[in-house]
Design a protein around this motif. Structure first.
Motif, mmCIF file in Angstrom:
data_model
loop_
_atom_site.group_PDB
_atom_site.id
_atom_site.type_symbol
_atom_site.label_atom_id
_atom_site.label_comp_id
_atom_site.label_asym_id
_atom_site.label_seq_id
_atom_site.Cartn_x
_atom_site.Cartn_y
_atom_site.Cartn_z
ATOM 1 N N GLU A 1 0.836 -1.208 0.000
ATOM 2 C CA GLU A 1 0.000 0.000 0.000
ATOM 3 C C GLU A 1 0.868 1.254 0.000
ATOM 4 N N LYS A 2 1.929 1.257 0.797
ATOM 5 C CA LYS A 2 2.845 2.398 0.850
ATOM 6 C C LYS A 2 3.537 2.590 -0.500
ATOM 7 N N GLU A 3 3.974 1.491 -1.130
ATOM 8 C CA GLU A 3 4.603 1.580 -2.445
ATOM 9 C C GLU A 3 3.626 2.143 -3.476
ATOM 10 N N ALA A 4 2.367 1.702 -3.423
ATOM 11 C CA ALA A 4 1.352 2.200 -4.352
ATOM 12 C C ALA A 4 1.095 3.686 -4.127
ATOM 13 N N ASP A 5 1.025 4.102 -2.869
ATOM 14 C CA ASP A 5 0.822 5.521 -2.554
ATOM 15 C C ASP A 5 1.978 6.367 -3.072
ATOM 16 N N ASP A 6 3.207 5.897 -2.847
ATOM 17 C CA ASP A 6 4.390 6.630 -3.310
ATOM 18 C C ASP A 6 4.402 6.749 -4.829
ATOM 19 N N PHE A 7 4.078 5.651 -5.509
ATOM 20 C CA PHE A 7 4.038 5.666 -6.974
ATOM 21 C C PHE A 7 2.995 6.661 -7.470
ATOM 22 N N ALA A 8 1.804 6.623 -6.884
ATOM 23 C CA ALA A 8 0.723 7.525 -7.302
ATOM 24 C C ALA A 8 1.116 8.982 -7.083
ATOM 25 N N CYS A 9 1.764 9.267 -5.965
ATOM 26 C CA CYS A 9 2.187 10.646 -5.687
ATOM 27 C C CYS A 9 3.179 11.142 -6.728
ATOM 28 N N LYS A 10 4.146 10.307 -7.068
ATOM 29 C CA LYS A 10 5.161 10.719 -8.035
ATOM 30 C C LYS A 10 4.603 10.787 -9.451
ATOM 31 N N TRP A 11 3.647 9.931 -9.754
ATOM 32 C CA TRP A 11 3.071 9.905 -11.098
ATOM 33 C C TRP A 11 2.161 11.108 -11.333
ATOM 34 N N THR A 12 1.407 11.514 -10.325
ATOM 35 C CA THR A 12 0.448 12.607 -10.487
ATOM 36 C C THR A 12 1.068 13.990 -10.326
ATOM 37 N N LEU A 13 2.127 14.085 -9.537
ATOM 38 C CA LEU A 13 2.777 15.367 -9.285
ATOM 39 C C LEU A 13 4.181 15.067 -8.776
ATOM 40 N N THR A 14 5.201 15.438 -9.534
ATOM 41 C CA THR A 14 6.573 15.103 -9.137
ATOM 42 C C THR A 14 7.001 15.918 -7.916
ATOM 43 N N ASP A 15 8.094 15.479 -7.316
ATOM 44 C CA ASP A 15 8.640 16.210 -6.164
ATOM 45 C C ASP A 15 9.040 17.627 -6.553
ATOM 46 N N ASP A 16 9.608 17.781 -7.747
ATOM 47 C CA ASP A 16 10.007 19.117 -8.209
ATOM 48 C C ASP A 16 8.790 20.021 -8.422
ATOM 49 N N GLU A 17 7.739 19.448 -9.001
ATOM 50 C CA GLU A 17 6.514 20.231 -9.214
ATOM 51 C C GLU A 17 5.899 20.635 -7.875
ATOM 52 N N GLU A 18 5.877 19.685 -6.951
ATOM 53 C CA GLU A 18 5.348 19.994 -5.619
ATOM 54 C C GLU A 18 6.173 21.088 -4.954
ATOM 55 N N ALA A 19 7.488 21.019 -5.068
ATOM 56 C CA ALA A 19 8.359 22.036 -4.478
ATOM 57 C C ALA A 19 8.090 23.412 -5.076
ATOM 58 N N GLU A 20 7.851 23.459 -6.383
ATOM 59 C CA GLU A 20 7.543 24.737 -7.034
ATOM 60 C C GLU A 20 6.233 25.315 -6.509
ATOM 61 N N ILE A 21 5.252 24.453 -6.332
ATOM 62 C CA ILE A 21 3.958 24.894 -5.796
ATOM 63 C C ILE A 21 4.130 25.412 -4.371
ATOM 64 N N LEU A 22 4.833 24.648 -3.541
ATOM 65 C CA LEU A 22 5.025 25.045 -2.143
ATOM 66 C C LEU A 22 5.813 26.344 -2.023
ATOM 67 N N ALA A 23 6.745 26.563 -2.932
ATOM 68 C CA ALA A 23 7.543 27.795 -2.911
ATOM 69 C C ALA A 23 6.697 29.022 -3.226
ATOM 70 N N ALA A 24 5.581 28.824 -3.903
ATOM 71 C CA ALA A 24 4.711 29.937 -4.275
ATOM 72 C C ALA A 24 3.671 30.262 -3.197
ATOM 73 N N ALA A 25 3.668 29.516 -2.102
ATOM 74 C CA ALA A 25 2.681 29.732 -1.042
ATOM 75 C C ALA A 25 2.852 31.111 -0.431
ATOM 76 N N PRO A 26 1.766 31.728 0.022
ATOM 77 C CA PRO A 26 0.397 31.221 0.070
ATOM 78 C C PRO A 26 -0.256 31.245 -1.315
ATOM 79 N N LEU A 27 -1.082 30.252 -1.558
ATOM 80 C CA LEU A 27 -1.696 30.076 -2.868
ATOM 81 C C LEU A 27 -3.136 30.565 -2.889
#
Length: 84
Positions: free
Chosen positions: A14-40
């Motif tokens: 389940e943890k492996e599936a969750d990790d895969f889904a997170c990376k497939w839907t939004l990469t770590d770099d994309e997430e970092a870019e979003i978080l850097a723009a906070a507040p959104l």
């Protein structure tokens, strides 16, 4: 919340599936870019969704999962799933 008991092996899967889904839907770099723009603002989320070719609900869900925004925020982006 699910009320299902899993074996240790199932929890690992389940943890492996969750990790895969997170990376497939939004990469770590994309997430970092979003978080850097906070507040959104809502427009920011829509713009990032378009930029990253994903749905705004994916971004909102990720922020909710990380407890950065409340689960009550932006519910209009989520579609109900109906099983027949």
């Amino acid at each position: 919340m699910e009320k299902v008991e899993y074996s240790d092996k199932d929890l690992i899967k389940e943890k492996e599936a969750d990790d895969f889904a997170c990376k497939w839907t939004l990469t770590d770099d994309e997430e970092a870019e979003i978080l850097a723009a906070a507040p959104l603002e809502e427009d920011d989320i829509r713009n990032f969704a378009e930029q990253f070719n994903t749905h705004p609900a994916i971004i909102i869900g990720r922020l909710q999962h990380k407890k950065l925004i409340p689960y009550s925020l932006d519910r209009e982006y989520f579609e109900p799933v109906i099983f027949e």
